[in-house]
Design a protein around this motif. Structure first.
Motif, PDB file in Angstrom:
ATOM      1  N   ALA A   1      33.287  44.780  43.655  1.00  0.00           N
ATOM      2  CA  ALA A   1      33.894  44.663  42.327  1.00  0.00           C
ATOM      3  C   ALA A   1      34.294  43.218  42.042  1.00  0.00           C
TER       4      ALA A   1
ATOM      5  N   VAL B   1      38.309  49.426  39.997  1.00  0.00           N
ATOM      6  CA  VAL B   1      38.331  48.646  38.763  1.00  0.00           C
ATOM      7  C   VAL B   1      39.272  47.469  38.983  1.00  0.00           C
TER       8      VAL B   1
ATOM      9  N   THR C   1      35.693  54.625  43.398  1.00  0.00           N
ATOM     10  CA  THR C   1      35.603  53.772  42.214  1.00  0.00           C
ATOM     11  C   THR C   1      36.720  52.744  42.257  1.00  0.00           C
TER      12      THR C   1
ATOM     13  N   LYS D   1      34.049  47.045  37.084  1.00  0.00           N
ATOM     14  CA  LYS D   1      34.022  48.249  37.904  1.00  0.00           C
ATOM     15  C   LYS D   1      32.947  48.165  38.985  1.00  0.00           C
TER      16      LYS D   1
END
Length: 109
Positions: free
Chosen positions: A54, A106, A104, A4
């Protein structure tokens, strides 16, 4: 394995960031970065940086191959609002809401 990366309090509203985020969801990291490079929106640069971060986290911390990485989750949430006032007629004021967002990303192989 999932890795993440989060960026907080970007200077762009979540609504504007979601336009870029929706385009790259589910794509490979290299393909997403190429797609964002040719977008005219200034939010594309911020989203691209988070995706690169990431991928770097996955490569350096977990020894994953960056060529195999795919964006499994990406979303933009609303962050705090700066509240300002704008003068109006007859001595009144109206609010100005300067919105920001959290992004965010991931990635998984």
């Amino acid at each position: 394995m999932e890795v993440k990366a989060i960026v907080k309090d970007t200077g762009y509203s979540a609504l504007k960031v979601r336009l870029c985020v929706d385009l790259v969801r589910g794509k490979k990291v290299s393909e997403a970065i190429t797609l964002l490079r040719f977008m005219t929106s200034p939010t594309a640069k911020v989203v691209s940086k988070v995706i690169k971060s990431a991928a770097a986290n996955a490569e350096n911390n977990f020894q994953m191959n960056p060529a195999d990485l795919k964006i499994s989750q990406i979303y933009a949430d609303e962050a705090r609002m700066l509240k300002r006032m704008r003068p109006q007629a007859r001595g009144r004021v109206s609010p100005i809401l300067k919105r920001s967002s959290h992004i965010t990303v991931v990635v998984a192989d």
